[in-house]
Design a protein around this motif. Structure first.
Motif, PDB file in Angstrom:
ATOM      1  N   VAL A  83       0.423  -1.262   0.036  1.00 13.08           N
ATOM      2  CA  VAL A  83      -0.609   0.253   0.359  1.00 13.08           C
ATOM      3  C   VAL A  83       0.945   0.933   0.231  1.00 13.08           C
ATOM      4  O   VAL A  83       2.100   1.652   0.995  1.00 13.08           O
ATOM      5  N   VAL A  84       0.486   2.590  -0.679  1.00 12.93           N
ATOM      6  CA  VAL A  84       1.222   3.634  -0.236  1.00 12.93           C
ATOM      7  C   VAL A  84       0.121   4.846  -0.567  1.00 12.93           C
ATOM      8  O   VAL A  84      -0.503   4.550  -1.148  1.00 12.93           O
ATOM      9  N   ASP A  85       0.657   5.212   0.925  1.00 13.77           N
ATOM     10  CA  ASP A  85      -0.095   6.503   1.111  1.00 13.77           C
ATOM     11  C   ASP A  85      -0.053   7.202  -0.118  1.00 13.77           C
ATOM     12  O   ASP A  85       0.908   7.874  -1.021  1.00 13.77           O
ATOM     13  N   PRO A  86      -1.158   8.593  -0.093  1.00 14.23           N
ATOM     14  CA  PRO A  86      -1.117   9.597  -0.539  1.00 14.23           C
ATOM     15  C   PRO A  86      -0.305   9.904  -0.047  1.00 14.23           C
ATOM     16  O   PRO A  86       0.184  10.548   0.616  1.00 14.23           O
ATOM     17  N   THR A  97      -2.982  13.269  -3.819  1.00  9.42           N
ATOM     18  CA  THR A  97      -2.349  11.516  -4.975  1.00  9.42           C
ATOM     19  C   THR A  97      -3.189  11.008  -4.338  1.00  9.42           C
ATOM     20  O   THR A  97      -3.894  10.987  -2.687  1.00  9.42           O
ATOM     21  N   GLN A  98      -4.129  10.427  -5.306  1.00 13.41           N
ATOM     22  CA  GLN A  98      -4.932   8.514  -4.598  1.00 13.41           C
ATOM     23  C   GLN A  98      -3.924   7.843  -4.340  1.00 13.41           C
ATOM     24  O   GLN A  98      -2.734   7.966  -4.371  1.00 13.41           O
ATOM     25  N   GLN A  99      -4.691   6.953  -3.084  1.00 16.75           N
ATOM     26  CA  GLN A  99      -3.935   5.406  -2.701  1.00 16.75           C
ATOM     27  C   GLN A  99      -3.341   4.833  -3.570  1.00 16.75           C
ATOM     28  O   GLN A  99      -4.698   4.589  -3.995  1.00 16.75           O
ATOM     29  N   ARG A 100      -2.867   4.005  -3.223  1.00 14.82           N
ATOM     30  CA  ARG A 100      -2.150   2.775  -4.414  1.00 14.82           C
ATOM     31  C   ARG A 100      -1.225   2.003  -4.206  1.00 14.82           C
ATOM     32  O   ARG A 100      -1.085   1.837  -3.117  1.00 14.82           O
ATOM     33  N   VAL A 101      -2.518   0.829  -4.457  1.00 15.86           N
ATOM     34  CA  VAL A 101      -2.107  -0.935  -4.413  1.00 15.86           C
ATOM     35  C   VAL A 101      -0.980  -1.191  -5.378  1.00 15.86           C
ATOM     36  O   VAL A 101      -1.878  -1.303  -6.075  1.00 15.86           O
ATOM     37  N   ASP A 135      -8.567   3.596  -3.181  1.00 15.46           N
ATOM     38  CA  ASP A 135      -8.741   3.546  -1.866  1.00 15.46           C
ATOM     39  C   ASP A 135      -9.472   2.400  -1.186  1.00 15.46           C
ATOM     40  O   ASP A 135     -10.071   2.180  -1.138  1.00 15.46           O
TER      41      ASP A 135
END
Length: 542
Positions: free
Chosen positions: A216-219, A227-231, A250
């Protein structure tokens, strides 16, 4: 899949050895053909193609492996592939040796599906003609955009598939639902540097490539935008990281989402391997077709047809990097020369494909050959201009030369054009000078001199007559009579000019010239004698 030999064992091992396979016991000659892939079935024994590879799915113990080796050897198999690590007992080694079968280990983490599909695609790469599109899980092999859309539908989020350099290989629809950073990534087909730098600083890539689970890459707040959260999840084949999948979504990574990403990773790995194998196969096939076309023979016509050049007036060009002046034979120098060859081929291919549609380029031995369509004499001149432009553009990275053969209308003419280009290329690479692009008309004399030198060497002939006498005299006395004669002939009998070239006073030069006539027993007033002297000196000097 057909049962005929499709590829050699050495080529398969070279392509797959570092990624998926390792030889744990036995040896197979590199040139031995591989005829097919068989999946072991203990209930219903499959039909073995000649020289087949046997995938021992589910075989782990020595008691099960030993009889499988015996059966594989009896049915024409050349290797059995088992999951690493392999338990090599004495019975297993003995069974393999008696059957004449090698044992290969499949890297942990790589799936049997990946291996089977990749092997079959590589074994089929030399098929003649077009074949029906291969599919992987219902998606055309190598269609990463279709894969991205399938993953997006399962995750209900926009998805990108990226390589290890964060270049976007494919993306799904609905990217407009993500943030501005994702839009910028899609437009540039590359993750923006400022965003990638933040990911590096946060250790995202480290965590991604060290784990087989979603990360999980936090905003990230950047340019007053969050930015939006990335997985993301890494895409692997065995121990090799091929790239990654990134979903802009998200919320927490639920077990369902995690399972979807892990299944997607396997599918993407399979497609990426298929793309890579297909690209390598296409390059090898193209090289083989170009080689057949330029060498002539019964297969040349078919090769030209498959290259789309049948019935067209073409010219053959030959390109090569100039050899190193220092003649460094170290391993590093060899690697640099190989890299230069690949760069030369890639650059020439890109250059010709952009400005000369229909051109076919490939390496044959150590030379890059191009078959270029030429409609008329003006097109031949344009080919020369294109070659000049190419050499100029690449000169900052590789000192290269290009030889241009004559235009040809048939198979025999193309083979002759290739031979002519090869002769011109030899002049350009062996004779130092400023010329980098040439046709036979430009270097015909130099080419003939090189061929005369070769002919003389093949006969074991050495200097004779006047030249032998002058060489022997110089060797015994330390004189420079041979150089004196060469300077006089090079300057058309102009003594002051020849004297200046040899840093001698004209009177001293005249004295040496008289000694040339006396020692060599040569009449310098005779035109035929002077021509013979010039020719022999040139052959000796080259």
């Amino acid at each position: 899949m057909g049962q005929g030999a499709r590829s050699s064992w050495g080529r398969l091992l070279a392509d797959l050895g570092s990624t998926l396979l390792e030889v744990v016991h036995g040896r197979i000659p590199a040139d031995r053909p591989v005829g097919g892939v068989v999946i072991h079935d203990p209930v219903d024994e499959p039909v073995y193609p000649e020289n087949s590879l046997v995938l021992a799915v589910g075989v782990h113990t020595p008691d099960a492996l030993a009889p499988l080796l015996t059966g594989a050897g009896r049915n024409g198999g050349i290797a059995v592939i088992v999951r690493s690590p392999v338990d090599l007992t004495d019975d297993v080694r003995r069974a393999a040796d008696d059957a004449g079968v090698a044992i290969l280990g499949l890297a942990r983490g790589a799936t049997w599906t990946q291996l089977a599909a990749l092997l079959r695609s590589m074994l089929a790469e030399d098929d003649i003609g077009h074949t029906q599109a291969e599919s992987l899980d219902g998606i055309p092999a190598g269609d990463l955009f279709a894969v991205a859309n399938a993953i997006s539908a399962l995750l209900d989020a926009p998805v990108t598939i990226e390589d290890r350099s964060s270049r976007v290989l494919a993306f799904s629809g609905r990217q407009d639902e993500a943030d501005a950073s994702r839009i910028e990534t899609i437009i540039g087909r590359q993750v923006p540097d400022r965003y990638a730098q933040v990911l590096v600083e946060r250790g995202v890539f480290r965590d991604l490539y060290q784990s087989d689970r979603p990360v999980v890459v936090d905003p990230i707040e950047m340019d007053e935008v969050v930015t939006q959260q990335r997985v993301a999840i890494a895409v692997r084949a065995g121990d090799e990281v091929l790239g990654s999948i990134w979903a802009a979504m998200d919320g927490p990574v639920t077990p369902e989402r995690a399972a979807t990403l892990r299944e997607a990773e396997t599918l993407v790995a399979l497609h990426l391997l298929r793309v890579r194998a297909g690209a390598d196969a296409e390059r090898r096939l193209r090289a083989e077709l170009v080689s057949r076309a330029v060498e002539g023979g019964p297969e040349a016509r078919d090769a030209l047809s498959r290259l789309g050049l049948a019935g067209r007036r073409v010219s053959v060009i030959a390109a090569a990097a100039l050899p190193d002046e220092d003649g460094d034979a170290s391993e590093q120098a060899d690697q640099e020369r190989m890299a230069a060859r690949e760069l030369l081929l890639d650059a020439l291919t890109m250059h010709l494909s952009a400005v000369q549609p229909g051109a076919a380029v490939a390496f044959v031995a150590d030379t890059a050959y191009g078959i270029i369509p030429v409609a008329d004499a003006a097109a031949e001149d344009r080919s020369a201009a294109l070659s000049e432009d190419f050499v100029r553009r690449i000169s900052g990275r590789i000192p290269a030369v290009v030889a241009i053969g004559h235009a040809a209308d048939d198979v025999a003419g193309i083979a002759a054009s290739r031979a002519e280009a090869r002769r011109v290329l030899r002049v350009l690479t062996t004779r130092a000078g400023t010329r980098r692009v040439a046709r036979m008309a430009d270097v015909e004399t130099e080419s003939l001199l090189l061929e005369l030198r070769d002919l003389r060497a093949s006969r074991g002939e050495t200097a004779s007559g006047f030249l032998a006498r002058l060489v022997d005299y110089d060797r015994r006395t330390g004189s420079e009579l041979v150089n004196t004669l060469a300077a006089w002939l090079d300057n058309f009998g102009d003594v002051p000019a020849a004297a200046a070239a040899t840093f001698l006073h004209p009177n001293t030069f005249r004295y040496r010239l008289r000694r040339v006539a006396e020692v060599g027993e040569i009449d310098l007033t005779d035109g035929d004698t002077r021509f013979a002297a010039m020719l022999q000196l040139r052959i000796r000097r080259d």
